[in-house]
Each structure stands twice: as C-alpha cells, then as structure tokens.
Design a protein around this motif. Structure first.
Motif, PDB file in Angstrom:
ATOM      1  N   GLU B 124       0.825  -1.214   0.000  1.00 48.51           N
ATOM      2  CA  GLU B 124       0.000   0.000   0.000  1.00 48.51           C
ATOM      3  C   GLU B 124       0.852   1.252   0.000  1.00 48.51           C
ATOM      4  OE1 GLU B 124      -4.219  -0.391   1.662  1.00 48.51           O
ATOM      5  OE2 GLU B 124      -2.901  -1.005   3.284  1.00 48.51           O
ATOM      6  N   GLU B 131      -3.343   3.393  -6.808  1.00 47.80           N
ATOM      7  CA  GLU B 131      -3.687   1.979  -6.814  1.00 47.80           C
ATOM      8  C   GLU B 131      -4.344   1.587  -8.130  1.00 47.80           C
ATOM      9  OE1 GLU B 131      -4.750   4.129  -4.477  1.00 47.80           O
ATOM     10  OE2 GLU B 131      -4.455   3.314  -2.458  1.00 47.80           O
ATOM     11  N   PRO B 132      -3.975   0.431  -8.663  1.00 45.55           N
ATOM     12  CA  PRO B 132      -4.689  -0.054  -9.843  1.00 45.55           C
ATOM     13  C   PRO B 132      -6.128  -0.406  -9.449  1.00 45.55           C
ATOM     14  CG  PRO B 132      -3.149  -1.711  -9.031  1.00 45.55           C
ATOM     15  CD  PRO B 132      -2.911  -0.471  -8.235  1.00 45.55           C
ATOM     16  N   ARG B 140      -6.461  -5.562  -5.556  1.00 44.79           N
ATOM     17  CA  ARG B 140      -5.382  -5.861  -4.612  1.00 44.79           C
ATOM     18  C   ARG B 140      -4.304  -6.721  -5.227  1.00 44.79           C
ATOM     19  NH1 ARG B 140      -7.616  -6.837   1.412  1.00 44.79           N
ATOM     20  NH2 ARG B 140      -9.126  -5.142   1.452  1.00 44.79           N
ATOM     21  N   ARG B 141      -4.735  -7.668  -6.091  1.00 46.93           N
ATOM     22  CA  ARG B 141      -3.718  -8.552  -6.647  1.00 46.93           C
ATOM     23  C   ARG B 141      -2.781  -7.755  -7.552  1.00 46.93           C
ATOM     24  NH1 ARG B 141      -6.569 -12.126  -9.074  1.00 46.93           N
ATOM     25  NH2 ARG B 141      -7.106 -13.084  -7.095  1.00 46.93           N
ATOM     26  N   ALA B 142      -3.377  -6.874  -8.362  1.00 45.16           N
ATOM     27  CA  ALA B 142      -2.539  -6.069  -9.253  1.00 45.16           C
ATOM     28  C   ALA B 142      -1.622  -5.155  -8.439  1.00 45.16           C
ATOM     29  CB  ALA B 142      -3.419  -5.245 -10.184  1.00 45.16           C
ATOM     30  N   ARG B 146       2.406  -5.209  -8.628  1.00 47.62           N
ATOM     31  CA  ARG B 146       3.190  -4.026  -8.971  1.00 47.62           C
ATOM     32  C   ARG B 146       4.260  -3.776  -7.910  1.00 47.62           C
ATOM     33  NH1 ARG B 146      -0.301   1.097 -10.369  1.00 47.62           N
ATOM     34  NH2 ARG B 146       0.933   2.262  -8.878  1.00 47.62           N
TER      35      ARG B 146
END
Lengths: 346, 529
Positions: B124, B131-132, B140-142, B146
């Motif tokens: 975070e 955020e994507p 969250r996964r992306a 990243r």
C-alpha cells in the motif's frame, strides 16, 4: 503493464507449516491481520459474554435474544460506522448523539406538519451531512481540534432541538410506523426489523469504501501519518472533510432509525449516545490515534455493549447503571491493551 | 585522489568558475537550477544558488548547517517558493507550487524521517494514491504484483503484504525509494537518508542507489558523513551561508579542501581574544565533570571527557558529528546507554535535566526558539525562569530583587533594547542568546554547557559572548563550548575534543591546536593525527 486477468491463483504456500501456524504468522505480519486480530478478540469476547448469559439465564439462548441485539441497537451500529471513519483519521465526533436527537425532532415536527415522509428523510439526511461537512471544514481549514469543533457542533445541534420543540412529538406517519412495525420474518419464528437491514447495508458499504477505494485507503493513511499522507500526494484535506460529512450522514441516518425505534422526536433523546458509539468503536479494536481498525469491529463492539445490557436486564436484580460500570471497565481494559500492543509495535 | 591543494588557497574567491568549466559533461542536465534566491523575513536563506543534476549521476549537496541545503531541496521539490531564479526540468522551465506537482514532473523525495504510513502494508505504501483499480474497486492482486515488481527491480527481498511499521527504519527508507521508483522518478532526492542507519544498512541503501543511477536516475544526496559522500557521489555542490561555493567532481576534490570550503575562512579575520589557553595539566587533580565511556546507542559512541574548574572545553566537529548529542547526555536531556559520569569525583546519574541542574549544570540549547526562549514572555520573565524553577514555585522571587537581578545581568550582557518588559520574541537572535545566558548565569552554575551559543548572531554579539565565556572561566566556572565554527572553538577553548561521525576522534590542547590541524583531524578521523 501486464495484468493477467485469469482466475485467482492460489496464494503461494510455504510448505512444511501447519495451517494454524501459517494463519498465526499471517496475522502477525499483515496490517489487516493485526486489525483482524483485534476484531477476533472482540468476537471472542462477544461469544464468551453471550455464552455466559446462556449458561446463567434461562431463555438467554433463544435466537431472538441474539437478534434483538441488532434490533435494539441498529441506530447505534450506524452511528458507530460513521464514528469509525472519523476515528480512523485520528479525529473524534462528539456531535453524533445530538445530531440523532436533532434528526428525530426535525423528522417528527415536519411529519406533524404534514410533510411527505420521503422528503423529510432526504432533508434530515442533508442536514446531518451538511453539519458534518461544516465541522470537517472547520477542522481542516481552520486547523482546529476535532474535539472542540464537534463539541461546538454538539451544543449547536442539541440547542436547535429545543428551538424547534421542547416537548416530545409523537410520530404517526404511515411510512414511519409501517417501517417500524413490520418486520422481516426469519425461519425459526424469529425476525429482524428493517432498521437492522439498513444498518447492515451501511456496514457493508462502509467496509467496501474503507478497503476497496482510494478514498478509504487515504483515510487509513491519514490516521497513520497525516504529514506523510500529504507528502505522498494524497488528498488529505478533501478526505478529512469527507469523513466528518460521512459521520454527520450516519448520525442523521442513525437518528431516523432511532425515530423508527422510539416513534417520537424529542430534544432529550440520545443523550450520551456519541459516547456509546465511541466506546463501541474502541472495543471493536480501532485505535483512537487512528490508522488501524475495521468497521466490522465496530459492529461487534456495538453487539458487545448490547450483550452487557441484556445480561444486566436478564439478571433483574442489578441496577441498570451496572451497564455503564461494566462498559467503563471494558473500555479501560481495551485502551490499555491497545497502548501496550502499539508501544511494542513502534 | 589528487594531491590536496595548499591549505591557504583562496582568500574568498574560490576557483569555482574554473572547476565549472572543466567538468562540463557531455549529457545535458535533467534538472538545472540557477540564480535561486529565497528570502525569509530578515534573512536571505539562498542567494543566487545554482545546481545541476545529470542523469545517471549521484550528486552530493554539501554544506554546514545553515548553508541552505534543505532550503535548496525544498525549492526544488515544491515545498518553498523562490523569489528569484529558474528551475528547468529536461530543459523546460518549471515552477512547482506543491510537492505533488514536483512528483508529477518526476522529482521524488525521500526525507530523513521516513514519510510513509507505518500502519499500512509495504504494497500500500508503494501504490498509495495510484492503486490499480478494476470496476471501481482497488485491485489488490494487481497492487501486490506491482509492488513485487518494483521491489524485484531493486532486488529487495521483502514481503509486500507485511506492515511497514514492523520493518526497521532502513527498510522503510528503501520502501520509500521503491515508491519513488514506482512513480518513474527521473530525479530522486535523498535528504540525510543514512543518519539513522548502521553500516550494513547503508551498504544496502547504496546498492539500491547505484542500481537507480545505472538506470539513468539523477540522485541528489545530502549527508553529513564525508566517507559516505565520497563513496557514493560522482559530483558535489558545496554551499556556504546560502551561497554557492563550488561544484566539483568528487574525484577531483580532496576531503581537506571540501571541509575548508564548507567551513569557510571569513572568520579568521576576527580579532583574537585576550585569552591565552591555559597550560595542559590543570592545577586541581579532580575534574569538575568526568565522563567515562559515556555514550548513547545511535547518538554518540562511548566517549571520555574531563572538564576542569575554570577551563573551557571545546567540542569541534561537523554537524551531525555528535556534538549536540554528547552535550545533551551531560545535561541529562537524553539518557546515556553506557558509561558513567562523575561530578567532583562523585559518581552521579543524570536521568533528567532537573538532576543535572541540581548538580549545578546549566545548558543553553542550540535550538534557541524551540528549547530556549519562551517567546510570549517578557525579557524579565525569561531571565528569571530558571532561578524561579530552582527556588520552587512556593518561594516567589520578590519583585524588587528580581528587577535588580534582571537589570544587573541585562547591563552586564548588554542586552538591547534595554527594556526588561519587551517581549523576547521581538529581540534579535544575539540578544535572545544573551537573555538565555543570563537565565542560566542567575542560577550560578558550576558547569555551563553552551551548544552553538553564537549561531546565527552577528559578529559583534558573537565577540561579546565569547568574551563573556572567557571571563566566566576566569572566575572559576567550567564551560563546555560547542560550535560549528572551528575558529571560535579554537580561540576560546583550553582543550578541544574533536568529534566525527558520532565518535570522539581526538583530544587536543587548545594551546597547540591550529585550524589546519583540527580540520585535518575532522577530515581524516584521527587516522593521521
């Protein structure tokens, strides 16, 4: 950037570890984990309290007793949700109890005058949001202490109640009475009120906003370190104003739910309810310094308060003031535990 | 390394233009600041300063405290507005109003105190605000992918799901850099990144910095650790008193020359005090204050120090060398983690300033505004504060007696305006300093700790304060004198303890020490002493 939009891959497993141990490791390691841990503590407390009641008192184990925790506290749940937003940024909102009273008085007096119920509802929600927004603006732009600003808001709202009407006004509107008296039937001869459904929807929406939107993450970032959040280029000012507006909205909605529960508007309703909401948020594991906590915890916190109340009323022999004493002690224990755990973390 | 030039070079006109011309590199600078001037009320913090940052280079910004380093950085990163001058990024003139605008133009800053959110996860902190998202919800996964990719680029083996606050400061600093990388920064400003790191952590940081440099990022590095600056930087800009002294290639500048450029020599023209440093061995055998292996983890390595009655002990060293840290230990403002203290041969433990005051120790903080004067009180109240505290609140100082004391010391120290009822915040820095001295002198201390008593005050007031210190020592008081200005320390001290990189490296008699020998000690760390 390439993002593979495939089905969720299983989380990477570390071999050679039992599920319990890896769950514990996950809890210790991740932020959501540490918040989850506090919420788990609250959940365990709730189960223990409820279990004790079931063992001690006949009839306590009836499902409807548990559901009544929600029915009797739907308004407090909504209040606690709004309070969670504010406390997560490190602020406080002392005005919410007074806004609940103001909402009941405004609703009751306008309905008495024959206004249409939907219009009244919209107006009440707008007043609460606007008041919250104004307090947030004062906190942010004038850099005033949230404690003082919302204390002023509390006096303002409470005073306005008396200006509108000193005596209690009964609510006889069809929509309100209908919503209040009709229930959602559940299997096993149990029921919930519509107010509970609304409160649970509010909890769900709040959880989504806090965890799955940039706004929500900014709320946590501000609570973690406001100056850093600013230097990271986040919209600190907008967010801070917004959390007070959200709390104002929740207070107004809580006021509407409370007026369904009690079917009257009175300037002396909900005295000290903001403190119950704060207690619920803290018992639910949210740090008063901000930055850590889950809205689910606040829901459980309200239920813990409700269970204590039920226990004492089931006993019958105890004065209802024991509720306050128990909550006070519980609150103290939780704050001390939080202090100890955060000190170890920093 | 080239042979150091004669120590006597330059009487004020350094060779910077030559150096500039000689070292013009082939690529064009990614950032060029020129003629930057910033004025604060009453002070010109920067006066026509220029700075060039080239892609793929680590550039060190050097200068003593108050030289204008952080002001220049803040001008670059949009925190301060400048009154004159230009900033171009990739040849395009820019004027940043906020840090966010500077970040948008590819200039990221990692501050000394990590400016991230300790309550959030590493992931975070890297993606916060960018955020994507997928269908209105943070993916969250992306996000995690990243973060993992950026951490991987920097070869950081770090669990992206872990909470930032659970990692040591060094790792948090690397995460801050990772965040900068995630924004595709062209320029990375590192403001004192190593001040709280140990050697291994510094090595890790430098590995990351080199990796970024090799990717073509321009790194601006600010540090007080000369060794680190020489290890990591390709080029350096030296500032002094808000002015540009010179830009050099690091390889072409000796440490001795660098220290001389940072310290400057304009004060050597100031007249000498009528004070001969005393003979080496003091007459009384038991020192008034004796510290043995006194230290505090992360602040100052275990240090021995003797302060004798009637003597001035100077602490010399660059900013961040541990001067202030040592002084604070002597006053109980920070607690020592090792070593012992004796006052008049009697072991004492100074856990609080109160305990130190009871032992007759007084301390004038370097942070005059924050820890010294009470701005909204009058000069009179400020003078009487410590005496009153010592007497206890129940025994008020009689008005008349207070007035007499205040008048006496104001006259003795030549405080201007000579009005005891003036608010102290309206006095100049030098006069505020005199009031602070008066405050502590009233309590009749036997040991006076002066941390930067002459910083930021004009030459005349400086000379007065120096003369006063000499006089107090002659009357039997012990003084510990800390100053960034070596000439001053040399002029006034009977013994000089030289500090470097949080460690005492030498203890020399004031009678034989010269500016060159002390500068040499600071630059070499006592290896050649």
């Amino acid at each position: 950037m390439t993002v593979t939009d495939t089905a969720p891959a299983p989380a990477p497993q570390r071999p050679g570890r039992s599920a319990g141990r890896s769950a514990y490791a996950w809890l210790r390691r991740t932020d959501t984990g540490s918040s989850t841990f506090s919420v788990l503590v609250t959940a365990v407390l709730l189960v223990v309290l409820f279990g004790a009641g079931t063992v001690r008192y006949e009839n306590f184990g009836y499902p409807q007793v548990a559901l009544n925790l929600l029915v009797d506290n739907a308004h407090l749940i909504v209040l606690a949700v709004g309070m969670t937003f504010v406390i997560l940024t490190g602020g406080i909102d002392l005005s919410s109890g007074a806004v609940v009273a103001l909402s009941t008085v405004v609703a009751a007096s306008l309905l008495e005058k024959g206004w249409a119920a939907p219009l009244v509802i919209a107006l009440v929600l707008a007043i609460g949001t606007l008041l919250g927004w104004a307090m947030g603006a004062a906190v942010h732009h004038l850099q005033l202490q949230p404690f003082i600003v919302t204390l002023a808001g509390m006096f303002l709202a409470r005073g306005l109640c008396f200006v509108i009407s000193e005596p209690s006004i009964p609510i006889r509107d069809d929509l309100f009475t209908g919503l209040a008296q009709n229930v959602v039937e559940l299997p096993g001869n149990t029921y919930l009120t519509y107010a509970v459904v609304i409160a649970l929807v509010v909890v769900a929406v709040a959880a989504f906003v806090l965890h799955r939107t940039r706004f929500g993450r900014t709320v946590y970032a501000i609570g973690g370190n406001e100056q850093s959040a600013g230097l990271m280029g986040l919209a600190v000012g907008r967010t801070k104003v917004a959390v007070y507006a959200i709390s104002g909205f929740c207070s107004a909605l809580g006021g509407l739910l409370f007026s369904l529960y009690i079917l009257s508007g009175w300037s002396l309703h909900a005295i000290g309810m903001e403190l119950d909401a704060i207690a619920a948020v803290v018992i639910g594991g949210t740090l008063l310094t901000g930055g850590s906590g889950l809205v689910l915890g606040s829901l459980l916190g309200v239920l813990v308060l409700g269970t204590i109340q039920s226990l004492i009323s089931f006993d019958g022999g105890l004065s209802s003031w024991w509720t306050k004493i128990t909550i006070g002690l519980l609150l103290l224990v939780f704050v001390v535990v939080q202090r100890v755990t955060t000190r170890r973390r920093r | 390394m080239p042979a150091p030039p004669p120590a006597t070079t330059g009487g004020g006109a350094p060779l910077l233009l030559e150096t500039h011309a000689m070292s013009t590199p082939a690529p064009s600078p990614v950032v060029e600041m020129s003629g930057i001037t910033i004025e604060f009320p009453g002070v010109r913090a920067l006066d026509g300063v220029g700075l060039r940052l080239f892609p793929g280079e680590v550039h060190a910004l050097m200068g003593e405290n108050g030289a204008g380093k952080s002001t220049l950085i803040k001008a670059l990163t949009g925190v301060y507005r400048y009154d004159a001058g230009t900033v171009t990024v990739d040849g395009v003139p820019q004027r940043f109003g906020t840090p966010a605008e500077a970040q948008g133009a590819g200039i990221s800053t990692v501050y000394q105190e990590v400016n991230l959110c300790p309550n959030l996860t590493v992931t975070e902190n890297i993606v916060l605000g960018r955020e994507p998202r997928r269908r209105g919800s943070i993916d969250r996964r992306a996000s995690r992918e990243r973060a993992r990719r950026v951490l991987g680029e920097l070869h950081l083996d770090l669990d992206p799901g872990s909470v930032l606050g659970r990692h040591p400061i060094a790792v948090q600093q690397l995460v801050a850099i990772a965040r900068a990388v995630d924004t595709d920064a062209k320029v990375l400003v590192l403001d004192e990144p190593t001040s709280s790191l140990d050697a291994g952590e510094v090595a890790e940081l430098f590995r990351v910095v080199r990796a970024l440099r090799d990717r073509g990022v321009a790194v601006l590095f600010v540090s007080h650790f000369l060794d680190q600056v020489y290890e990591i930087s390709d080029r350096m800009t030296v500032l002094r008193n808000g002015r540009l002294v010179a830009e050099h290639r690091t390889a072409e500048l000796s440490r001795l020359q660098l220290v001389q450029e940072m310290i400057g020599r304009e004060l050597s023209t100031l007249e000498h005090l009528d004070r001969e440093p005393s003979a080496d061995t003091p007459t009384d055998a038991v020192p008034r204050l004796r510290a043995r292996r006194l230290g505090r983890t992360g602040a100052i390595a275990p240090t021995d120090l003797d302060v004798h009655a009637g003597r001035v002990t100077g602490l010399a060293g660059l900013l961040g060398s541990g001067r202030t840290e040592l002084t604070r230990l002597l006053f109980g403002a920070d607690r020592a983690t090792s070593g012992s203290l004796e006052v008049d041969g009697r072991p004492v433990r100074l856990r609080t300033p109160r305990a130190a005051i009871a032992e007759g120790i007084a301390f004038c903080s370097e942070d005059r505004k924050g820890e010294g004067v009470v701005g909204d009180l009058t000069v009179r109240d400020n003078v009487l504060l410590a005496l009153q505290a010592r007497r206890g609140w129940l025994r008020r100082i009689p008005r008349k007696q207070g007035d007499e004391l205040v008048a006496k010391y104001m006259q003795a120290l030549d405080v201007r305006p000579a009005d005891p009822d003036a608010l102290i915040r309206n006095l100049s820095g030098g006069n505020q300093q005199k009031v602070l001295l008066a405050r502590w002198l009233l309590t009749e201390p036997r040991l006076l700790l002066l941390d930067e008593p002459t910083r930021g005050i004009d030459i005349g007031a400086k000379a007065q304060i120096q003369a006063l210190v000499s006089q107090l020592a002659a009357e039997g008081m012990s003084v510990v004198f800390v100053s960034a200005e070596l000439e001053e320390v040399l002029r006034i001290s009977d013994r000089i303890t030289v500090l470097r990189d949080h460690r005492a490296v030498a203890d020399v008699p004031g009678s034989t020490a010269t500016l060159d020998s002390v500068v040499d000690l600071i630059a070499s760390g006592g290896d050649r002493a």
